[in-house]
Structure formats: structure tokens, C-alpha cells
Design a protein around this motif. Structure first.
Motif, PDB file in Angstrom:
ATOM      1  N   ILE A 110       0.818  -1.208   0.000  1.00 21.41           N
ATOM      2  CA  ILE A 110       0.000   0.000   0.000  1.00 21.41           C
ATOM      3  C   ILE A 110       0.855   1.263   0.000  1.00 21.41           C
ATOM      4  O   ILE A 110       0.335   2.359  -0.223  1.00 21.41           O
ATOM      5  CB  ILE A 110      -0.991   0.020   1.184  1.00 21.41           C
ATOM      6  CG1 ILE A 110      -0.258   0.006   2.523  1.00 21.41           C
ATOM      7  CG2 ILE A 110      -1.968  -1.131   1.079  1.00 21.41           C
ATOM      8  CD1 ILE A 110      -1.196   0.182   3.709  1.00 21.41           C
ATOM      9  N   THR A 111       2.144   1.111   0.224  1.00 24.22           N
ATOM     10  CA  THR A 111       3.028   2.277   0.098  1.00 24.22           C
ATOM     11  C   THR A 111       3.028   2.817  -1.330  1.00 24.22           C
ATOM     12  O   THR A 111       3.319   3.995  -1.550  1.00 24.22           O
ATOM     13  CB  THR A 111       4.459   1.924   0.536  1.00 24.22           C
ATOM     14  OG1 THR A 111       4.869   0.727  -0.128  1.00 24.22           O
ATOM     15  CG2 THR A 111       4.531   1.704   2.045  1.00 24.22           C
ATOM     16  N   ASN A 112       2.701   1.948  -2.312  1.00 25.72           N
ATOM     17  CA  ASN A 112       2.577   2.417  -3.694  1.00 25.72           C
ATOM     18  C   ASN A 112       1.453   3.436  -3.821  1.00 25.72           C
ATOM     19  O   ASN A 112       1.579   4.458  -4.507  1.00 25.72           O
ATOM     20  CB  ASN A 112       2.298   1.235  -4.632  1.00 25.72           C
ATOM     21  CG  ASN A 112       3.516   0.370  -4.871  1.00 25.72           C
ATOM     22  OD1 ASN A 112       4.511   0.497  -4.165  1.00 25.72           O
ATOM     23  ND2 ASN A 112       3.434  -0.526  -5.827  1.00 25.72           N
ATOM     24  N   ILE A 113       0.330   3.147  -3.155  1.00 29.84           N
ATOM     25  CA  ILE A 113      -0.800   4.071  -3.181  1.00 29.84           C
ATOM     26  C   ILE A 113      -0.428   5.372  -2.473  1.00 29.84           C
ATOM     27  O   ILE A 113      -0.723   6.474  -2.952  1.00 29.84           O
ATOM     28  CB  ILE A 113      -2.034   3.416  -2.532  1.00 29.84           C
ATOM     29  CG1 ILE A 113      -2.490   2.217  -3.383  1.00 29.84           C
ATOM     30  CG2 ILE A 113      -3.169   4.414  -2.353  1.00 29.84           C
ATOM     31  CD1 ILE A 113      -3.619   1.420  -2.779  1.00 29.84           C
ATOM     32  N   LYS A 114       0.215   5.249  -1.330  1.00 32.37           N
ATOM     33  CA  LYS A 114       0.645   6.437  -0.583  1.00 32.37           C
ATOM     34  C   LYS A 114       1.542   7.321  -1.437  1.00 32.37           C
ATOM     35  O   LYS A 114       1.368   8.549  -1.506  1.00 32.37           O
ATOM     36  CB  LYS A 114       1.375   6.004   0.690  1.00 32.37           C
ATOM     37  CG  LYS A 114       1.887   7.166   1.553  1.00 32.37           C
ATOM     38  CD  LYS A 114       2.615   6.632   2.774  1.00 32.37           C
ATOM     39  CE  LYS A 114       3.021   7.770   3.704  1.00 32.37           C
ATOM     40  NZ  LYS A 114       3.897   8.765   3.080  1.00 32.37           N
ATOM     41  N   LYS A 115       2.485   6.716  -2.124  1.00 33.01           N
ATOM     42  CA  LYS A 115       3.423   7.477  -2.943  1.00 33.01           C
ATOM     43  C   LYS A 115       2.701   8.204  -4.075  1.00 33.01           C
ATOM     44  O   LYS A 115       2.961   9.380  -4.338  1.00 33.01           O
ATOM     45  CB  LYS A 115       4.485   6.540  -3.515  1.00 33.01           C
ATOM     46  CG  LYS A 115       5.549   7.211  -4.369  1.00 33.01           C
ATOM     47  CD  LYS A 115       6.617   6.182  -4.765  1.00 33.01           C
ATOM     48  CE  LYS A 115       7.755   6.836  -5.549  1.00 33.01           C
ATOM     49  NZ  LYS A 115       7.336   7.261  -6.895  1.00 33.01           N
ATOM     50  N   MET A 116       1.763   7.526  -4.729  1.00 32.84           N
ATOM     51  CA  MET A 116       1.058   8.130  -5.859  1.00 32.84           C
ATOM     52  C   MET A 116       0.172   9.289  -5.420  1.00 32.84           C
ATOM     53  O   MET A 116       0.030  10.282  -6.129  1.00 32.84           O
ATOM     54  CB  MET A 116       0.240   7.059  -6.594  1.00 32.84           C
ATOM     55  CG  MET A 116       1.095   5.964  -7.216  1.00 32.84           C
ATOM     56  SD  MET A 116       0.156   4.595  -7.938  1.00 32.84           S
ATOM     57  CE  MET A 116      -0.323   5.317  -9.494  1.00 32.84           C
ATOM     58  N   VAL A 117      -0.419   9.182  -4.240  1.00 32.57           N
ATOM     59  CA  VAL A 117      -1.229  10.282  -3.726  1.00 32.57           C
ATOM     60  C   VAL A 117      -0.336  11.421  -3.232  1.00 32.57           C
ATOM     61  O   VAL A 117      -0.607  12.608  -3.488  1.00 32.57           O
ATOM     62  CB  VAL A 117      -2.163   9.790  -2.599  1.00 32.57           C
ATOM     63  CG1 VAL A 117      -2.891  10.971  -1.940  1.00 32.57           C
ATOM     64  CG2 VAL A 117      -3.174   8.786  -3.146  1.00 32.57           C
ATOM     65  N   ASP A 118       0.758  11.082  -2.553  1.00 35.93           N
ATOM     66  CA  ASP A 118       1.664  12.102  -2.037  1.00 35.93           C
ATOM     67  C   ASP A 118       2.280  12.947  -3.150  1.00 35.93           C
ATOM     68  O   ASP A 118       2.577  14.128  -2.957  1.00 35.93           O
ATOM     69  CB  ASP A 118       2.789  11.458  -1.210  1.00 35.93           C
ATOM     70  CG  ASP A 118       2.310  10.966   0.146  1.00 35.93           C
ATOM     71  OD1 ASP A 118       1.205  11.371   0.561  1.00 35.93           O
ATOM     72  OD2 ASP A 118       3.027  10.158   0.771  1.00 35.93           O
ATOM     73  N   GLU A 119       2.463  12.328  -4.303  1.00 34.99           N
ATOM     74  CA  GLU A 119       3.073  13.047  -5.420  1.00 34.99           C
ATOM     75  C   GLU A 119       2.043  13.865  -6.203  1.00 34.99           C
ATOM     76  O   GLU A 119       2.357  14.405  -7.267  1.00 34.99           O
ATOM     77  CB  GLU A 119       3.766  12.059  -6.352  1.00 34.99           C
ATOM     78  CG  GLU A 119       5.005  11.410  -5.713  1.00 34.99           C
ATOM     79  CD  GLU A 119       5.647  10.363  -6.604  1.00 34.99           C
ATOM     80  OE1 GLU A 119       5.006   9.979  -7.622  1.00 34.99           O
ATOM     81  OE2 GLU A 119       6.763   9.918  -6.289  1.00 34.99           O
ATOM     82  N   SER A 120       0.811  13.938  -5.666  1.00 33.83           N
ATOM     83  CA  SER A 120      -0.262  14.780  -6.206  1.00 33.83           C
ATOM     84  C   SER A 120      -0.797  14.293  -7.548  1.00 33.83           C
ATOM     85  O   SER A 120      -1.549  15.005  -8.209  1.00 33.83           O
ATOM     86  CB  SER A 120       0.201  16.248  -6.338  1.00 33.83           C
ATOM     87  OG  SER A 120       0.566  16.758  -5.069  1.00 33.83           O
TER      88      SER A 120
END
Length: 408
Positions: free
Chosen positions: A348-358
């Protein structure tokens, strides 16, 4: 009463099997594909994409014919060879976390048409038509349909004993999975396996709904030809206990003009919303959803969990009915460009990264459906929402080939 048949498989020579087999063509990035084609002359990717440099400049029909010609070249060069008799295979994939063992065989088109082989996913007509044309022009298939069956003690005992014998192939793939293939050619052993499957009332497609539908369409188109190879399609049959079912998580580009506060307030109508801050939280039971929004994880627990049908109770359907459609305005799950899907096998860190990068505004994590839910739907001729399951194992191309052209 399910039917399986042996067939005259085409397969790599033993010394080249690790070089020939490949992941599914769609899994390669352009750079990976170019590298494989440049440095590995034995890769099955040369067959699947024989004119990769000029791929955009040729018609679909021309490309399919080129695939057939390249396939014949591999056979003429003895990179691939055909069995002289009908056989089955026992195949095991051992990955870092899971082991999958099953039987490669021909499954019956009649069983597919009579709903002995049951489906739980819808198909897109253009994809079915496309792959039907591919099968017709190329004359072969190397992607078996993944089919599951209820665990059978007698079959399991046979598998355990059969694995003690010397395999035909034993090799590792670049992703560090170990692959072992045993050839089953003794007529008495084949007959015994066929008898075991006759005692199974229903088989269930786990992955490969478009492939099986295409094989059925080709049968319908060409059945008057008398080609008996059209009566079956290659399948990998594994027990339910070996199947690994993941969810597809969702990430959304925007909040449909809602502010964060408005969105959270709207969610609270149907869910108990708990802020988990920086905890990497994902659900571990039905009717619960993880959400990542504005740098924080949230736990969403559905308040009302009484549903009249198994379809309405699917988590993927609940998320659509309660969140995606009414709040975020996403109607078409297949074609809306505001939504994308991440297999649950990825962290789920993949999802976090994609959201964090806007790139995306919000992500949702689901629980995977159970095999019982999938079977319940299939038994009642119901279809799961798009992108509800990501199922393993994923099989390698070029290990075993089922020829559709008549035996010469």
C-alpha cells in the motif's frame, strides 16, 4: 461431471526452457521488451511480437500472420518441439510466499457452454473478438485459462506422490520463482485423472474469462471444419486451497469538487470514519475499507451490513454504491479516466506514494473477495464488478503450447 483431455503439446527443449519462457507480454515495459528481444534470441517474446520495431506500422491481421510464421521458425529450429502422443502435465510454481500446483490439460468447450465451467466476470466483446482472430490466424495458444476446483483428497495424494518423480523441467525465472514440470504420458494414469475430474460437478474460471470466451467463439465459427482441437482449450487446473485471491485497490484523481471536510462528512453517513494518522492501515475483514487522503490513513467501517444478495454485499460493489458513484461521480468503472486500479499484491506504500506526489487525490484499500463469494456468484450466474479480483498464479508464456490447427 467435468472433462479434461490430454493433448500433443508443443514445448521448449530442455536446455532452452529457461530462455524461452517469458512473463505475459503486457507485463513488460517498452525498455524491458526491447532488452529481451535484443539479447535473448530464444525468448518466446520474439514469437508474440515478431515485428516489434514496426509494430505500429502493420495491420492486426498482418501481425497475427507474422506471429504464426515466427512460431513455425522456432519449431523448425528445434527450439520448440511437439509431443508425439497426447499428454498431461503436472506443474508447480514456487514463489517467495506461495506455492501453486496444478494440472495442465485441455478443458471442454462443451463444459464451458453447458456451465459446468462457471464464470464470475463479464467480458468485453471487442477483446473476445480480437483474441478469437488471434487464435484463428496464429493457430496456437500459450496462455492457459486458470481454473479452480474444490479440493479433492485423492487428487492431492496423487500430486504429492507424483512430485517425487523426476521432472521434465526444473528451472528458475528472473523473478526468482522456481518452476517444475512433470509430463504425464502413461495412458492408465491419464485415464485415472480423467475419472477423478468426472466426479467434480463444477469447475470455476479464476483467470482467463476472455481467453475461454474467445476459444468458444472460435469453436462456434469453425465447428463445421471437423477440427477436434477446437473442442478444447488449454487450462491450468488447481485446487481452491492453492488459489491466491487479491483485491484490486482504487486510486482516484480528484474529489469531484468536494473539499476534504465535505468529503469526510459525506462518508460519515454510511461509514464510521477513524483517522489512523500515519499508520499503514489496510482492512482485514469484510465491510471495512482503508483510505489514504491528504497524507493520512483512515479506517472506514460500514454501519449497515444487511444485504439481500451476495452481489450487493461485495466490498467492491459497496464502495461503488456508497462512495465512487454518489460522492465522486464515477459511473463507468472500466472507462472513467479518473480511476485506476492497483493489484492488492503490491504494497500500500505504492498508493501512498502516488497520492503524495499529487498525481491522485485519494486511494481506497479493500479486502479481497473469498473463493466462497466467487463461487456463489458463479453458481447463480452473477457477475462481479470490474476489477474485483487479482488472482495468482500468473503463468509463463511459452512453457506449454496448445495448437489449434489440426494435427497433421
Amino acid at each position: 461431471m467435468a472433462k479434461i483431455v490430454p493433448f500433443k503439446a508443443v514445448r521448449p527443449t530442455r536446455d532452452k526452457v529457461s530462455l524461452v519462457t517469458s512473463r505475459s507480454y503486457d507485463e513488460y515495459s517498452p525498455a524491458e521488451l526491447a532488452s529481451q528481444l535484443e539479447y535473448n534470441p530464444f525468448s518466446f517474446l520474439h514469437i508474440l511480437n515478431p515485428a516489434y520495431v514496426n509494430l505500429q506500422k502493420i495491420s492486426t491481421n498482418t501481425r497475427f500472420k507474422a506471429v504464426h510464421l515466427k512460431y513455425e521458425e522456432f519449431k523448425e529450429a528445434q527450439v520448440l518441439k511437439k509431443e508425439t502422443e497426447n499428454v498431461l502435465f503436472l506443474y508447480e510454481i514456487e514463489s517467495k510466499h506461495n506455492t501453486y500446483t496444478g494440472i495442465i490439460a485441455g478443458a471442454s468447450i462443451a463444459d464451458y457452454r453447458n456451465n459446468v465451467i462457471k464464470k464470475h466476470e463479464d467480458t468485453l466483446s471487442y477483446r473476445v473478438e480480437y483474441f478469437k482472430d488471434y487464435l484463428y490466424e496464429t493457430g496456437f495458444n500459450t496462455e492457459p485459462v486458470l481454473i479452480t476446483y474444490p479440493d479433492q483428497p485423492a487428487l492431492q495424494d496423487w500430486i504429492v506422490k507424483r512430485k517425487q518423480k523426476r521432472p521434465l523441467y526444473l528451472f528458475s525465472s528472473p523473478n526468482k520463482d522456481k518452476h517444475t514440470l512433470w509430463r504425464i504420458k502413461d495412458p492408465a494414469e491419464i485415464a485415472w485423472l480423467q475419472q477423478q475430474f468426472k466426479g467434480i460437478n463444477s469447475l470455476y474460471i479464476a483467470d482467463g474469462h476472455h481467453r475461454s470466451a474467445s476459444a468458444n467463439m472460435l469453436y462456434e465459427q469453425e465447428k463445421s471444419s471437423g477440427n477436434e482441437n477446437l473442442n478444447h482449450f488449454m487450462s491450468f487446473l488447481i485446487p481452491e486451497s492453492d488459489l491466491k485471491i487479491y483485491e484490486y485497490n482504487r486510486i482516484i484523481h480528484d474529489l469531484n469538487k468536494l473539499s476534504k471536510t465535505e468529503f469526510l462528512d459525506a462518508l460519515s453517513k454510511d461509514f464510521t470514519v477513524k483517522n489512523r494518522k500515519q499508520e499503514l492501515w489496510k482492512p482485514d475483514r469484510k465491510f471495512s475499507f482503508g483510505m489514504y487522503l491528504d497524507g493520512e490513513f483512515y479506517a472506514l467501517h460500514l454501519k449497515e451490513t444487511n444485504f439481500s444478495t451476495v452481489y450487493e454485499a461485495l466490498d467492491a460493489r459497496i464502495l461503488y454504491d456508497k462512495v465512487l458513484r454518489p460522492l465522486l461521480g464515477i459511473i463507468d468503472l472500466r472507462n472513467d479516466e479518473r480511476i485506476e486500479y492497483i493489484p492488492g499484491s503490491r504494497p500500500i506504500t505504492n498508493i501512498k506514494k502516488m497520492v503524495d506526489e499529487s498525481e491522485f487525490e485519494v486511494g481506497f484499500m479493500l479486502c479481497p473477495p473469498t473463493i466462497a463469494e466467487i463461487k456463489n456468484l458463479a453458481d447463480n450466474s452473477l457477475i462481479m464488478p470490474p476489477k474485483s479480483t487479482y488472482i495468482e498464479p500468473k503463468l509463463r508464456n511459452g512453457l506449454v503450447v496448445y495448437e489449434i490447427t489440426p494435427d497433421s
